[in-house]
Design a protein around this motif. Sequence first.
Motif, PDB file in Angstrom:
ATOM      1  N   SER A  27      19.490  -9.956 -40.353  1.00 40.52           N
ATOM      2  CA  SER A  27      19.236  -8.874 -39.679  1.00 40.52           C
ATOM      3  C   SER A  27      18.999  -7.748 -40.594  1.00 40.52           C
ATOM      4  O   SER A  27      19.371  -7.607 -41.630  1.00 40.52           O
ATOM      5  N   LYS A  29      18.843  -3.514 -40.931  1.00 39.18           N
ATOM      6  CA  LYS A  29      19.450  -2.208 -40.413  1.00 39.18           C
ATOM      7  C   LYS A  29      18.719  -1.052 -40.768  1.00 39.18           C
ATOM      8  O   LYS A  29      18.324  -0.840 -42.043  1.00 39.18           O
ATOM      9  N   ASN A  37      17.078   4.698 -32.001  1.00 40.22           N
ATOM     10  CA  ASN A  37      17.152   3.160 -31.736  1.00 40.22           C
ATOM     11  C   ASN A  37      15.902   2.629 -32.730  1.00 40.22           C
ATOM     12  O   ASN A  37      15.049   3.456 -33.432  1.00 40.22           O
ATOM     13  N   SER A  38      16.119   1.543 -33.115  1.00 43.45           N
ATOM     14  CA  SER A  38      15.152   0.998 -34.484  1.00 43.45           C
ATOM     15  C   SER A  38      14.976  -0.724 -34.092  1.00 43.45           C
ATOM     16  O   SER A  38      15.976  -1.210 -33.412  1.00 43.45           O
ATOM     17  N   HIS A  39      13.936  -1.123 -34.459  1.00 38.82           N
ATOM     18  CA  HIS A  39      13.799  -2.501 -34.633  1.00 38.82           C
ATOM     19  C   HIS A  39      12.891  -2.935 -35.555  1.00 38.82           C
ATOM     20  O   HIS A  39      11.730  -2.529 -35.858  1.00 38.82           O
ATOM     21  N   TYR A  40      13.349  -3.857 -36.600  1.00 36.90           N
ATOM     22  CA  TYR A  40      12.524  -4.194 -37.530  1.00 36.90           C
ATOM     23  C   TYR A  40      12.869  -5.669 -38.115  1.00 36.90           C
ATOM     24  O   TYR A  40      14.150  -6.119 -38.248  1.00 36.90           O
ATOM     25  N   THR A  41      11.896  -6.490 -38.285  1.00 34.79           N
ATOM     26  CA  THR A  41      12.106  -8.001 -38.348  1.00 34.79           C
ATOM     27  C   THR A  41      11.510  -8.374 -39.857  1.00 34.79           C
ATOM     28  O   THR A  41      11.518  -9.494 -40.048  1.00 34.79           O
ATOM     29  N   SER A  58       5.525   2.747 -33.596  1.00 37.78           N
ATOM     30  CA  SER A  58       5.414   1.751 -34.307  1.00 37.78           C
ATOM     31  C   SER A  58       4.983   2.302 -35.759  1.00 37.78           C
ATOM     32  O   SER A  58       3.831   2.931 -35.852  1.00 37.78           O
ATOM     33  N   CYS A  82      14.740   0.638 -43.804  1.00 32.00           N
ATOM     34  CA  CYS A  82      15.592  -0.536 -43.232  1.00 32.00           C
ATOM     35  C   CYS A  82      15.883  -1.272 -44.336  1.00 32.00           C
ATOM     36  O   CYS A  82      15.061  -1.482 -45.354  1.00 32.00           O
TER      37      CYS A  82
END
Length: 84
Positions: A27, A29, A37-41, A58, A82
């Motif tokens: 994952s 971070k 909040n965040s989301h990265y893949t 985005s 990230c």
Amino acid sequence: MRTIKISLAIMAVAAVSGCATTGDGASWKCSAQGLANSHYTGSDIAMIHLQGFSTGGSYKVTQNAQGTEATGVTANGTPFKCVK
């Protein structure tokens, strides 16, 4: 009947355990000043939501040569990073 229930429980645990990710599935971070909040893949876009804003956005990221760190800047100029 009890043997069937135990067997089904063992199969359920085995099925869920098989979903765990390792290796490249690690994952990410993200961090930024005021991060809510965040989301990265690992793609070229990260979702970053800063405190004080009703939603996130985005944003384009640039990964380092090792593919372990991605950096970008939000629309209001806040830098974010990230790390895998």
